[in-house]
Write an enzyme that holds these catalytic residues in place. Structure first.
Site, PDB file in Angstrom:
ATOM      1  CG  ASP A  65      -0.317  -0.242   2.521  1.00 54.66           C
ATOM      2  OD1 ASP A  65       0.622  -1.046   2.586  1.00 54.66           O
ATOM      3  OD2 ASP A  65      -0.751   0.379   3.520  1.00 54.66           O
ATOM      4  CG  ASP A 206       2.638   1.752   7.495  1.00 53.03           C
ATOM      5  OD1 ASP A 206       1.842   2.698   7.439  1.00 53.03           O
ATOM      6  OD2 ASP A 206       2.469   0.679   6.898  1.00 53.03           O
TER       7      ASP A 206
END
Length: 309
Positions: A65, A206
């Site tokens: 992603d 992240d």
């Protein structure tokens, strides 16, 4: 022009309203494309972003992603005949993955893509824009966040210049040399100017909370940060190497951030405003819950003393 063009705000699974990641930072003559996920090339069309506006591609890590849009973007550079070099920054440990993405299919490559893998935290590029810095984050795979730091300068004060008799070409000399002789007197730059703090942008994706997050966010005028989970799922956030919206708000508050941009939302949550509410629990500044194909302005400059904190 200094603005963030949001191309995608989803996380692992895109939704009907959220594409995979993608963020283009317009910073004067630079265009930094961060984490182009799948579909980024099409999102650029919707947002009115030309491939020629990209000067750097910055990948935080190699989960899909955040990088599956690289093939389309790279091929578009050649298709559109982009004439300037485009520099690609990514974790050096993922060089094999970048090679696969770059040459994912047959195409006639004419654009110049210069690979500049990130091996260690620190300054990775310097130019008219200032310094581009990478910091290591905490995720199951190697991941880096990025910080753009404009150098501090000085703002000339017209009233002081007039009072000191500095005018015309002497103003340029004063800026260039730091002093100028006027009427037999030496005028120092500090007497006719005041500090002008450079602006800062930070990109954090992240990661669990770690030192790198706070280092990147320090005094950021605009902080783009993942808030994949809400606090009810904090245990999942820690397990999978992510932040909650509340943690993102805490980072912004402790680091003196001016504008907080939340993004990278899990598809499990139907109401995005819940992320704003959680972040606002600790951060009293401006909060933007990012949406696809939106534009977010970098805040205007603030007085030096307030910025220095």
């Amino acid at each position: 022009m200094r603005e963030l063009v949001v191309l995608g705000t989803g996380s692992q699974v895109p939704t009907r309203t959220r594409n995979h990641n993608g963020y283009l930072l317009r910073w004067d003559g630079e265009g930094l494309l961060f984490d182009p996920g799948e579909g980024t090339q099409r999102q650029m069309l919707f947002a009115g972003v030309a491939a020629s506006s990209i000067t750097r591609i910055c990948l935080s890590h190699f989960h899909g992603d955040h990088c599956l849009g690289v093939p389309g973007v790279v091929q578009r550079l050649s298709l559109d005949g982009v004439r300037h070099p485009v520099v690609a920054h990514y974790p050096a440990s993922g060089a094999e993955y970048f090679a696969r993405l770059r040459h994912a299919s047959v195409f006639h490559e004419t654009a110049e893509l210069v690979e500049s893998p990130v091996t260690e935290p620190g300054e990775i590029a310097r130019g008219a824009f200032g310094r581009l810095v990478a910091r290591r984050l905490s995720h199951p795979v190697e991941s880096f966040g990025y910080q753009l730091v404009e150098p501090d300068t000085r703002r000339m004060l017209p009233d002081q210049l007039a009072a000191l008799g500095v005018r015309g070409q002497a103003v340029g000399q004063l800026q260039r040399d730091g002093f100028v002789e006027v009427g037999g007197r030496r005028v120092e730059l500090s007497a006719a100017s005041e500090p002008r703090r450079g602006q800062r942008f930070a990109f954090v994706m992240d990661t669990r909370l770690c030192d790198g997050v706070f280092e990147l966010a320090e005094h950021a005028d605009l902080l783009v940060i993942e808030s994949t989970f809400l606090s009810a799922d904090a245990a999942l956030a820690t397990e999978y190497g992510h932040l909650t919206a509340a943690q993102a708000g805490r980072v912004a508050a402790e680091c003196g951030v001016r504008k907080l941009v939340l993004s990278h939302f899990s598809q499990r949550y139907p109401a995005p405003e819940a992320f704003r509410a959680e972040a606002a629990g600790s951060f009293g500044g401006e909060i933007v819950v990012a949406s696809d194909i939106s534009r977010i302005a970098v805040p205007s400059r603030r007085p030096y003393r307030a910025a220095a904190g």
